[in-house]
Design an enzyme around this catalytic site. Structure first.
Site, mmCIF file in Angstrom:
data_model
loop_
_atom_site.group_PDB
_atom_site.id
_atom_site.type_symbol
_atom_site.label_atom_id
_atom_site.label_comp_id
_atom_site.label_asym_id
_atom_site.label_seq_id
_atom_site.Cartn_x
_atom_site.Cartn_y
_atom_site.Cartn_z
ATOM 1 N N GLU A 1 -6.313 -8.074 0.532
ATOM 2 C CA GLU A 1 -6.921 -7.789 1.839
ATOM 3 C C GLU A 1 -8.360 -7.358 1.634
ATOM 4 O OE1 GLU A 1 -4.970 -4.917 4.468
ATOM 5 O OE2 GLU A 1 -3.021 -5.620 3.780
ATOM 6 N N GLU B 1 0.778 -1.241 0.000
ATOM 7 C CA GLU B 1 0.000 0.000 0.000
ATOM 8 C C GLU B 1 0.807 1.288 0.000
ATOM 9 O OE1 GLU B 1 -2.581 -0.220 3.425
ATOM 10 O OE2 GLU B 1 -3.941 -1.548 2.382
HETATM 11 C C1 BG6 Z 1 -4.648 -2.109 5.487
HETATM 12 C C2 BG6 Z 1 -3.270 -2.452 5.996
HETATM 13 O O1 BG6 Z 1 -4.636 -0.839 4.938
HETATM 14 O O2 BG6 Z 1 -5.665 -2.017 6.425
HETATM 15 C C3 BG6 Z 1 -3.256 -3.248 7.283
HETATM 16 O O3 BG6 Z 1 -2.515 -3.112 5.013
HETATM 17 C C4 BG6 Z 1 -4.258 -2.682 8.252
HETATM 18 O O4 BG6 Z 1 -1.953 -3.232 7.797
HETATM 19 C C5 BG6 Z 1 -5.642 -2.801 7.603
HETATM 20 O O5 BG6 Z 1 -4.227 -3.235 9.514
HETATM 21 C C6 BG6 Z 1 -6.749 -2.289 8.492
HETATM 22 O O6 BG6 Z 1 -6.478 -0.980 8.914
HETATM 23 P P1 BG6 Z 1 -6.510 -0.585 10.454
HETATM 24 O O7 BG6 Z 1 -5.854 0.742 10.515
HETATM 25 O O8 BG6 Z 1 -7.947 -0.552 10.786
HETATM 26 O O9 BG6 Z 1 -5.757 -1.651 11.161
#
Ligand code: BG6
Length: 472
Positions: free
Chosen positions: A376, A161
């Site tokens: 993801e 990202e």
């Molecule tokens: C993604 C990242 O953007 O979102 C992860 O690659 C991250 O590392 C995930 O944990 C969720 O975001 P957050 O800030 O809610 O943990």
């Protein structure tokens, strides 16, 4: 020829789950440093976190028992090259060998990211992503990884990202080095592009049969609620700002002239671009795209105000009209818009499943048939377990079901989607959101020194869903 299996699995990142922050020769990284400093006002760290470093065998077994056939994780750079002297830490390599052995045991395909926000501290001290030598240091580290693991790892990812990372570090200022500085944002972004190109160059030198390299990108599709010429322009600028600077160089091998001009017009000094860089970018593009899907980029024409951004880190949204919402204003480019009909999660982020379809269709439109892994997708919640540690996370199940539905629709309509990873197979540290915001299919009891794992309802749901969609 046997049909290639669709990959169904989950994704994690080293700093968020490993713990063992100073074990077996690991050096500190910028997150260790930040979390141990006064700048971390919560005092929460990932020193132990889910303790994946000691629980990897259990976690991977649970993935396999849950029907998952792939696992995305990241390697901690400072475990492999702990110090500036570039000496390789054999114990660090050995840890990931053990993780890969465990994946092999169950036929789980590893998908491995080289850096997921956690730059070594010695790079941080020299300026982090702004350090002129960061791409050469990254290429060195990447080549150590490629040479050691070779095609045991069939899917490598350079950086997780770039757009979200650059934005959190230099626009929102919630990730180290906690700045709000658009000159630094642009410089960081550019160095990340060079990091990917130079790592790909190292990868190609080795001709690793059967292994591929990609990049993981987070921003979703850009859209507007209205269809005026001004809105269409805002959508174009939204894409240039959030998508094109990452994906065009990585996939096509160049930046569009219009983007460079727009950045220059915004007052950014581009003297960080060095002679010869564009040749390196042109010659070293990726094999696949990892697309993280959380939400869309909803925009409207820029009207007024300075550049600023808010991101999903508050957990204070109570549904009222003045609750914090995720979004940005980029002076002279666009502003985020809000759709009153779309619900937001507690962290002010839209929950809008059709964006999964729209994002994938847009990628196909611009980048053709490139293989895409949804690297993801997940839903953060506050959760209450019962007395046995079991969580009935129906809200997460609904979220995943709807998003996956739209992803499969895009696949049916010809997008070359080859895999899906839920964020996350188990609970882990959620950056500045700490541990209360949970994403896992398996609960981790962070109060328990043994870090007891308990599958949630969503774990069993995902297992069944995979069984029913194994052969798509
Ligand atoms: C993604 C990242 O953007 O979102 C992860 O690659 C991250 O590392 C995930 O944990 C969720 O975001 P957050 O800030 O809610 O943990």
């Amino acid at each position: 020829m046997e049909k290639e299996k669709f990959l169904w699995g989950g994704a994690t990142a080293a700093y968020q789950c490993e713990g063992a922050w100073d074990e077996d020769g690991k050096g500190a990284n910028i997150w260790d440093e930040f979390c141990h400093s006064a700048a971390n006002t919560t005092g929460i760290t990932a020193d132990v976190s889910s303790d994946f470093y000691h629980h990897y065998a259990e976690d991977i077994r649970m993935m396999a028992e849950g029907g998952q056939n792939t696992f995305r994780f990241s390697i901690s750079w400072s475990r492999i090259v702990p110090k500036e002297d570039r000496v390789v830490n054999e114990a660090g390599l050995a840890f990931y060998d053990r993780v890969l052995d465990e994946c092999d045991k169950y036929g789980i395909v590893p998908n491995v990211t080289l850096v997921h926000y956690d730059l070594p501290d010695y790079i941080g001290h020299k300026g982090g992503w702004l350090y002129d030598g960061v791409s050469d240091e990254f290429a060195y580290y990447a080549s150590v990884v490629f040479r050691h693991f070779g095609n045991r790892i069939p899917l490598y990812v350079t950086i997780n990202e770039p757009s979200h990372n650059a934005s959190c570090c230099y626009m929102v200022g919630n990730y180290p080095p906690n700045e709000q500085n658009m000159q630094h944002f642009a410089h960081c972004a550019y160095n990340m592009v060079m990091c990917t190109a130079k790592a790909v160059r190292e990868f190609r030198k080795l001709n690793l049969a059967g292994a591929q390299i990609g990049i993981v990108h987070s921003s979703g599709n850009t859209e507007a609620l209205h269809d005026t010429p001004e809105d269409r322009l805002a959508v174009k600028y939204g894409d240039m700002f959030s998508n094109d600077w990452v994906l065009d160089p990585a996939i096509r091998g160049y930046f569009e002239e219009e983007l460079i001009e727009k950045v220059r017009e915004s007052g950014i000094d581009l003297s960080f671009i060095k002679e010869g860089d564009f040749d390196i970018i042109r010659a070293n593009t990726v094999d696949f795209l990892g697309q993280n899907i959380y939400c869309r980029n909803l925009v409207k024409p820029y009207k007024s105000g300075e550049t600023k951004a808010t991101v999903n880190n508050l957990g204070t949204n109570d549904g009222s009209a003045d609750s914090p919402r995720e979004g940005k204003t980029v002076k002279g480019w666009f502003e985020s818009d809000w759709d009153p009909n779309v619900p937001l999660n507690r962290w002010g982020r839209e929950v809008y499943p059709p964006c999964a379809y729209a994002t994938l269709m847009k990628r196909k439109e611009r980048y053709g048939n490139i293989p895409i892994y949804v690297t993801e997708n997940g839903h953060g919640c506050y959760e209450m377990p019962d007395e046995n540690g079991y969580v009935e996370d129906d809200e997460r199940i609904r979220f995943l079901q709807e998003f996956i539905g739209y992803i499969l629709k895009a696949k049916e309509e010809g997008v070359n989607v080859k895999g899906y990873y839920v964020w996350a197979p188990m609970d882990l540290y959620s950056w500045i959101n700490g541990y209360k915001k949970r994403y896992g299919l398996v609960r981790v009891d962070f109060e328990d020194p043994e870090r007891k794992r308990t599958p949630k309802k969503s774990y069993y749901w995902y297992k069944k869903f995979i069984e029913e969609h194994r052969d798509i």
